[in-house]
Design a protein around this motif. Structure first.
Motif, PDB file in Angstrom:
ATOM      1  N   UNK A  93     -15.672  -7.965  34.270  1.00  0.00           N
ATOM      2  CA  UNK A  93     -17.068  -8.421  34.378  1.00  0.00           C
ATOM      3  C   UNK A  93     -17.093  -9.894  34.813  1.00  0.00           C
ATOM      4  N   UNK A  94     -16.173 -10.686  34.236  1.00  0.00           N
ATOM      5  CA  UNK A  94     -16.084 -12.102  34.629  1.00  0.00           C
ATOM      6  C   UNK A  94     -15.586 -12.245  36.062  1.00  0.00           C
ATOM      7  N   UNK A  95     -14.760 -11.279  36.510  1.00  0.00           N
ATOM      8  CA  UNK A  95     -14.175 -11.358  37.844  1.00  0.00           C
ATOM      9  C   UNK A  95     -15.159 -11.062  38.956  1.00  0.00           C
ATOM     10  N   UNK A  96     -15.862  -9.926  38.845  1.00  0.00           N
ATOM     11  CA  UNK A  96     -16.768  -9.551  39.941  1.00  0.00           C
ATOM     12  C   UNK A  96     -18.154  -9.119  39.479  1.00  0.00           C
ATOM     13  N   UNK A  97     -18.274  -8.730  38.195  1.00  0.00           N
ATOM     14  CA  UNK A  97     -19.576  -8.238  37.725  1.00  0.00           C
ATOM     15  C   UNK A  97     -20.603  -9.353  37.705  1.00  0.00           C
ATOM     16  N   UNK A  98     -20.286 -10.407  36.951  1.00  0.00           N
ATOM     17  CA  UNK A  98     -21.202 -11.546  36.851  1.00  0.00           C
ATOM     18  C   UNK A  98     -20.374 -12.832  36.864  1.00  0.00           C
ATOM     19  N   UNK A  99     -19.740 -13.141  38.001  1.00  0.00           N
ATOM     20  CA  UNK A  99     -18.774 -14.245  38.036  1.00  0.00           C
ATOM     21  C   UNK A  99     -19.423 -15.623  38.211  1.00  0.00           C
ATOM     22  N   UNK A 100     -18.689 -16.665  37.773  1.00  0.00           N
ATOM     23  CA  UNK A 100     -19.082 -18.040  38.114  1.00  0.00           C
ATOM     24  C   UNK A 100     -18.677 -18.265  39.565  1.00  0.00           C
ATOM     25  N   UNK A 101     -19.570 -18.870  40.348  1.00  0.00           N
ATOM     26  CA  UNK A 101     -19.274 -19.108  41.768  1.00  0.00           C
ATOM     27  C   UNK A 101     -18.853 -20.550  41.999  1.00  0.00           C
ATOM     28  N   UNK A 102     -18.149 -20.816  43.109  1.00  0.00           N
ATOM     29  CA  UNK A 102     -17.699 -19.890  44.162  1.00  0.00           C
ATOM     30  C   UNK A 102     -16.618 -18.910  43.672  1.00  0.00           C
ATOM     31  N   UNK A 103     -16.650 -17.712  44.293  1.00  0.00           N
ATOM     32  CA  UNK A 103     -15.635 -16.683  44.019  1.00  0.00           C
ATOM     33  C   UNK A 103     -14.726 -16.561  45.240  1.00  0.00           C
ATOM     34  N   UNK A 104     -13.420 -16.635  44.996  1.00  0.00           N
ATOM     35  CA  UNK A 104     -12.438 -16.428  46.065  1.00  0.00           C
ATOM     36  C   UNK A 104     -11.662 -15.161  45.736  1.00  0.00           C
ATOM     37  N   UNK A 105     -11.482 -14.290  46.724  1.00  0.00           N
ATOM     38  CA  UNK A 105     -10.626 -13.111  46.554  1.00  0.00           C
ATOM     39  C   UNK A 105      -9.421 -13.258  47.469  1.00  0.00           C
ATOM     40  N   UNK A 106      -8.247 -13.015  46.930  1.00  0.00           N
ATOM     41  CA  UNK A 106      -7.028 -12.975  47.748  1.00  0.00           C
ATOM     42  C   UNK A 106      -6.621 -11.509  47.847  1.00  0.00           C
ATOM     43  N   UNK A 107      -6.530 -10.999  49.068  1.00  0.00           N
ATOM     44  CA  UNK A 107      -6.082  -9.623  49.274  1.00  0.00           C
ATOM     45  C   UNK A 107      -4.902  -9.655  50.236  1.00  0.00           C
ATOM     46  N   UNK A 108      -3.767  -9.163  49.738  1.00  0.00           N
ATOM     47  CA  UNK A 108      -2.569  -9.115  50.580  1.00  0.00           C
ATOM     48  C   UNK A 108      -2.012  -7.709  50.581  1.00  0.00           C
ATOM     49  N   UNK A 109      -0.742  -7.598  50.936  1.00  0.00           N
ATOM     50  CA  UNK A 109      -0.133  -6.272  51.013  1.00  0.00           C
ATOM     51  C   UNK A 109       0.061  -5.869  52.449  1.00  0.00           C
ATOM     52  N   UNK A 110       0.624  -4.678  52.617  1.00  0.00           N
ATOM     53  CA  UNK A 110       1.091  -4.273  53.935  1.00  0.00           C
ATOM     54  C   UNK A 110      -0.011  -3.800  54.876  1.00  0.00           C
ATOM     55  N   UNK A 111      -0.880  -2.913  54.374  1.00  0.00           N
ATOM     56  CA  UNK A 111      -1.741  -2.179  55.313  1.00  0.00           C
ATOM     57  C   UNK A 111      -3.227  -2.322  55.043  1.00  0.00           C
ATOM     58  N   UNK A 112      -3.982  -2.496  56.104  1.00  0.00           N
ATOM     59  CA  UNK A 112      -5.444  -2.506  56.027  1.00  0.00           C
ATOM     60  C   UNK A 112      -5.936  -1.102  55.650  1.00  0.00           C
ATOM     61  N   UNK A 113      -5.250  -0.070  56.164  1.00  0.00           N
ATOM     62  CA  UNK A 113      -5.720   1.311  55.977  1.00  0.00           C
ATOM     63  C   UNK A 113      -5.887   1.680  54.510  1.00  0.00           C
TER      64      UNK A 113
END
Length: 397
Positions: free
Chosen positions: A180-200
């Motif tokens: 909930x703190x992460x994405x439900x009702x977060x304090x802003x600014x919110x940064x997401x890091x998405x990595x890994x091999x494939x977009x698919x």
């Protein structure tokens, strides 16, 4: 405000409490190689025992496909659990029928019983209501402490809640409060890091985040697909060229919702995919045609750290480079250590999850310094994708 009931809302003294836990632990040569999942459920079991409940544990192990398979029995886990818990744990070689019924009838307050693998019955994964009712008949209350199985609508995670008063255990509660703190009702600014091999594998995830966060950092192999879609030559890098249109549409939707997408500006490239391979730093506009991108370059790392410094909330899934091979772990380690320092200083709420992510944060030595690290792979990803999780929805009812 919690949308679900927790152990604070019930007096379990003298009650038979069915607790769904995740004991799907990795085994090597008959011994448990990682006890993290056991450790996570100990607080709930202890609290219920201390309050005088009869604790009956429901869990699955492996993928026996609805048939009894002795190699996927939970019996060896009972001994490890007893050792960690510091009290005896009984074992029933079935999860429904006369065997568990007989043992449960003889339990005294504070006893703990582990039932055999729920997936030995095909009805479990079919969420069969009759089977859910048979499970429910063994208890007076139901507690779900297995967030990692919450994305499955199975009899022991969803069906059973239609038959018993249902509550979130302490591990489930901690996970849901962190999310909930992460994405439900977060304090802003919110940064997401998405990595890994494939977009698919992460199209839904990227699309959901692009509409919710202030900055979306894209790293790992999937960044190459975005760079190629923008017309850059990525040489022999891992890249899904057929997803160029998807990448462009994600960029477009991010732009329309005011989300900054941060792609690498420089990269560490090598001709071989192996540790300590000869490497160089190049601009992403000048990747040699016979080389592959294996990590972010120093300028890109600087930009990622700058965004982490601005953020009040960070959500992380997937490494930024080929972190298993040195020196291509530099970006992942630098970003992880910076996020950990900001979290320690109470400037940042940091929530991370997904298999590779946990390994990467362990590698950086900061897994205990994030606000919350989820060990749930599929459930964490589906939550990040914005999908309702049946096991969680059932607790809200």
């Amino acid at each position: 405000m919690t949308l679900f009931k927790t152990l604070d809302d019930v007096d379990p003294a003298g009650k038979r409490v069915l607790v769904r836990v995740d004991l799907n632990v990795p085994m090597q040569d008959g011994a448990i190689s990682d006890t993290t999942r056991i450790d996570r459920v100990l607080p709930t079991i202890r609290e219920l025992c201390d309050k005088g409940a009869k604790v009956i544990l429901l869990a699955h192990f492996g993928r026996p496909k609805g048939k009894v398979d002795p190699s996927q029995s939970l019996e060896p886990v009972a001994a490890a659990l007893a050792q960690k818990l510091g009290r005896p744990v009984g074992f029933a070689d079935d999860c429904v029928g006369p065997v568990p019924e007989g043992i449960v009838a003889n339990m005294t307050d504070g006893d703990v019983l582990l039932l055999e693998n729920t997936r030995f019955h095909a009805e479990e994964e079919k969420n069969d209501d009759g089977f859910a009712a048979r499970l429910a008949s063994l208890g007076d209350l139901y507690v779900n402490d297995a967030f990692s199985a919450a994305h499955r609508a199975h009899a022991s995670t969803e069906g059973i809640t239609h038959h018993l008063p249902s509550y979130a255990g302490r591990a489930m509660q901690a996970e849901l409060e962190a999310l909930e703190k992460g994405l439900g009702d977060p304090s802003r600014p919110v940064v997401a890091i998405v990595g890994g091999a494939k977009v698919s594998t992460k199209i839904d995830l990227l699309s959901n985040l692009a509409g919710k966060v202030n900055c979306l950092v894209i790293g790992g192999g999937m960044a190459n697909t975005f760079l190629a879609a923008l017309g850059k030559d990525v040489g022999k890098s891992l890249c899904e060229h057929d997803l160029a249109d998807t990448a462009l549409s994600i960029l477009k939707s991010a732009e329309s919702s005011g989300c900054v997408i941060l792609l690498p500006v420089d990269a560490v490239v090598a001709r071989e995919f192996k540790a300590d391979a000869a490497n160089e730093v190049v601009s992403v506009d000048r990747v040699p045609s016979d080389a592959m991108i294996l990590d972010l370059g120093p300028a890109s790392i600087g930009q990622v750290k700058e965004w982490i410094s601005k953020a009040r909330t960070l959500v992380w899934n997937g490494p930024l480079g080929a972190f298993e091979l040195r020196p291509f772990d530099a970006a992942t380690v630098a970003a992880a250590k910076h996020a950990a320092a900001r979290t320690r200083g109470a400037h940042l709420v940091s929530v991370a999850g997904g298999g590779d992510t946990v390994s990467a944060l362990n590698h950086a030595g900061v897994v205990d310094e994030f606000t919350y690290v989820s060990t749930a792979g599929g459930a964490f990803l589906e939550w990040m994708e914005g999908k309702p999780l049946p096991g969680v929805e059932a607790l809200k009812a």
